[in-house]
Write an enzyme that holds these catalytic residues in place. Structure first.
Site, short mmCIF file in Angstrom:
data_model
loop_
_atom_site.label_atom_id
_atom_site.label_comp_id
_atom_site.label_asym_id
_atom_site.label_seq_id
_atom_site.Cartn_x
_atom_site.Cartn_y
_atom_site.Cartn_z
N GLY A 11 0.74 -1.20 -0.10
CA GLY A 11 0.13 0.20 0.03
C GLY A 11 0.86 1.27 0.02
N PHE A 12 0.29 2.41 0.07
CA PHE A 12 0.85 3.64 0.10
C PHE A 12 1.92 3.87 1.33
CE2 PHE A 12 -0.03 8.24 1.86
CZ PHE A 12 1.11 8.68 1.50
N ASP A 32 0.40 -8.61 1.50
CA ASP A 32 -0.45 -7.77 1.40
C ASP A 32 -1.62 -8.93 0.36
OD1 ASP A 32 -2.07 -5.54 -0.26
OD2 ASP A 32 -0.57 -4.29 0.56
N ASP A 57 -4.27 -12.70 2.64
CA ASP A 57 -5.29 -11.96 3.46
C ASP A 57 -4.97 -12.29 4.91
OD1 ASP A 57 -7.31 -11.26 4.83
OD2 ASP A 57 -8.85 -12.00 3.45
N VAL A 58 -4.61 -11.15 5.53
CA VAL A 58 -4.10 -11.46 6.98
C VAL A 58 -5.21 -11.57 7.87
CG1 VAL A 58 -1.87 -10.50 6.78
CG2 VAL A 58 -3.91 -8.96 7.36
N TYR A 146 -14.35 1.74 10.15
CA TYR A 146 -13.02 1.88 9.99
C TYR A 146 -12.42 2.47 11.59
CZ TYR A 146 -8.33 4.09 8.86
OH TYR A 146 -7.12 4.39 8.76
N LYS A 150 -10.31 0.29 14.35
CA LYS A 150 -8.84 0.70 14.64
C LYS A 150 -8.94 0.80 16.26
CE LYS A 150 -6.50 1.31 10.95
NZ LYS A 150 -5.38 0.44 10.66
N THR A 176 -1.83 12.00 5.78
CA THR A 176 -0.43 11.84 5.12
C THR A 176 -0.62 11.68 3.69
OG1 THR A 176 0.42 10.48 7.04
CG2 THR A 176 1.70 10.48 5.00
N ARG A 187 -9.52 10.32 -1.74
CA ARG A 187 -8.96 11.32 -0.62
C ARG A 187 -8.66 12.58 -1.34
NH1 ARG A 187 -5.39 7.56 3.59
NH2 ARG A 187 -4.93 6.43 1.51
N1 UDP Z 1 -12.57 16.51 0.69
C1 UDP Z 1 -13.03 17.18 -0.27
N2 UDP Z 1 -12.98 17.13 -1.52
C2 UDP Z 1 -12.63 15.77 -2.03
C3 UDP Z 1 -12.48 14.84 -1.11
C4 UDP Z 1 -12.25 15.12 0.27
O1 UDP Z 1 -13.22 18.35 0.00
O2 UDP Z 1 -12.85 15.40 -3.14
C5 UDP Z 1 -12.64 16.64 1.99
C6 UDP Z 1 -13.27 15.67 2.98
O3 UDP Z 1 -14.52 16.32 3.18
C7 UDP Z 1 -12.48 16.13 4.26
C8 UDP Z 1 -11.13 16.40 3.85
O4 UDP Z 1 -11.38 16.95 2.39
O5 UDP Z 1 -13.18 16.98 4.89
C9 UDP Z 1 -10.01 15.37 3.94
O6 UDP Z 1 -10.71 14.10 3.40
P1 UDP Z 1 -10.10 12.77 2.97
O7 UDP Z 1 -10.99 11.94 2.46
O8 UDP Z 1 -8.67 13.03 2.47
O9 UDP Z 1 -9.69 12.28 4.60
P2 UDP Z 1 -10.27 12.39 5.94
O10 UDP Z 1 -9.40 13.32 6.60
O11 UDP Z 1 -11.74 12.87 5.71
O12 UDP Z 1 -10.24 11.01 6.38
#
Ligand code: UDP
Length: 312
Positions: A11-12, A32, A57-58, A146, A150, A176, A187
């Site tokens: 992964g990343f 992985d 698959d762990v 999630y 965690k 990150t 993200r």
């Molecule tokens: N976000 C956004 N546009 C996108 C994707 C995410 O405005 O296309 C916003 C999302 O609503 C959050 C922030 O960016 O407030 C970070 O989102 P991400 O999915 O990266 O991770 P999170 O910190 O929420 O786990």
């Protein structure tokens, strides 16, 4: 230097960890199942002395030949879209996967590190977030799969530490970014950069006033390595306290890419945390660690990477 099992190694974060461990002289077994990992992330490591890859698959019983000195459990879907699409796998890898990897660590007398997350703080009522804050999580919302997995993983890790005497570490990872994030993981960093490079509107969710604090991947991985090598059993935040709104972040991506694409406002996803910023005073004091890479520099490297993969 010792032999490490790294789950989620394709992964990343996992792939950057594999690289760091190899560069510091460790042997690495990368495990992985590739549901969100990508073999291309570690293809340059195949054939390097001390590196091996196992597709597995762990959440199932893990059999690992030979001695192990470290087990690092980094396998998990990690973006809000991934956990919406793979809610059961997310719950299973955080719970069953943590149990199985702790079992390996106990059996091999290896030191164990669990990748936890700022999501254990939920939509936080304390700001910035310190390790002694217990969080504000909605267990039945879309992110619950999630967050609760965690939280369970942290509880299971402490149980193995207290009951079985396993030498454990818990890192709480904040947002990150860097090369090898998946273009379509949803993200904010890959979303905005790929939109900017395609000259498509940057999709800001809500009014963009929610905040995040972004850490460059090499800083994060160094912090994790130092935590692993320290004696600290209690959870430790690793991240960058440089907080900004999502709208400011979109503007920074526009500036750095030079795109003329507009910003488009879309509805805010359910339970999206309104603020997030790590208090890293513990990591500073204990590990003599703090992030070094400025946002513009880290983003430039990330944009350069995305130029090579966007459109594929
Ligand atoms: N976000 C956004 N546009 C996108 C994707 C995410 O405005 O296309 C916003 C999302 O609503 C959050 C922030 O960016 O407030 C970070 O989102 P991400 O999915 O990266 O991770 P999170 O910190 O929420 O786990």
């Amino acid at each position: 230097m010792g032999r490490a099992l790294i789950t989620g190694g394709a992964g990343f974060l996992g792939s950057h960890l594999c690289e760091l461990f190899l560069s510091r002289g460790h042997e690495v077994i990368c495990m992985d199942n590739l549901i969100t990992g990508n073999p291309a992330n570690v293809s340059h490591l195949l054939g390097q002395p001390g590196f091996s890859f196992i597709r597995y698959d762990v959440t199932n019983y893990i059999h690992c030949e030979g001695p192990l000195d470290y087990v690092l459990h980094f396998a998990s879907p990690a973006s809000p879209i991934d956990y919406l699409e793979k809610p059961i796998q997310t719950l299973k890898v955080g719970s069953l996967g943590t149990h199985k990897t702790l079992g390996v660590a106990k059996d091999k007398k290896a030191r164990y590190l669990i990748a936890s997350t700022s999501e254990v703080y939920g939509d936080p009522l304390v700001h910035p977030q310190k390790e002694d804050y217990w969080g504000n999580v909605n267990p039945v919302g879309p992110r619950g799969v999630y967050d609760e997995a965690k939280r369970f993983a942290e509880a299971m890790t402490m149980a193995y530490h207290r009951f079985h005497g396993v030498d454990t570490r818990i890192v709480r990872i904040f947002n990150t970014y860097g090369p090898r994030m998946r273009v379509k993981d949803g993200r904010v960093v890959p979303a905005f950069i790929s939109q900017a490079l395609r000259n498509e509107p940057l999709t800001v969710f809500g009014d963009g006033s929610q905040t995040r604090s972004f850490c460059y991947v090499t800083d994060l991985i160094e912090g994790i390595y130092r935590l692993l090598m320290s004696d600290e059993v209690q959870p430790t935040n690793i991240g960058n306290p440089n907080e900004m709104t999502v709208l400011q972040f979109a503007q920074e991506i526009k500036r750095l890419t030079g795109t003329s694409a507009p910003i488009e406002f879309l509805p805010l996803p359910e339970d999206d945390p309104k603020i997030r910023r790590p208090d890293i005073s513990k990591a500073r004091a204990l590990l003599s660690w703090e992030p070094k890479v400025p946002l513009a520099e880290g983003l430039q490297k990330t944009i350069d990477y995305f130029r090579t993969v966007v459109g594929r």
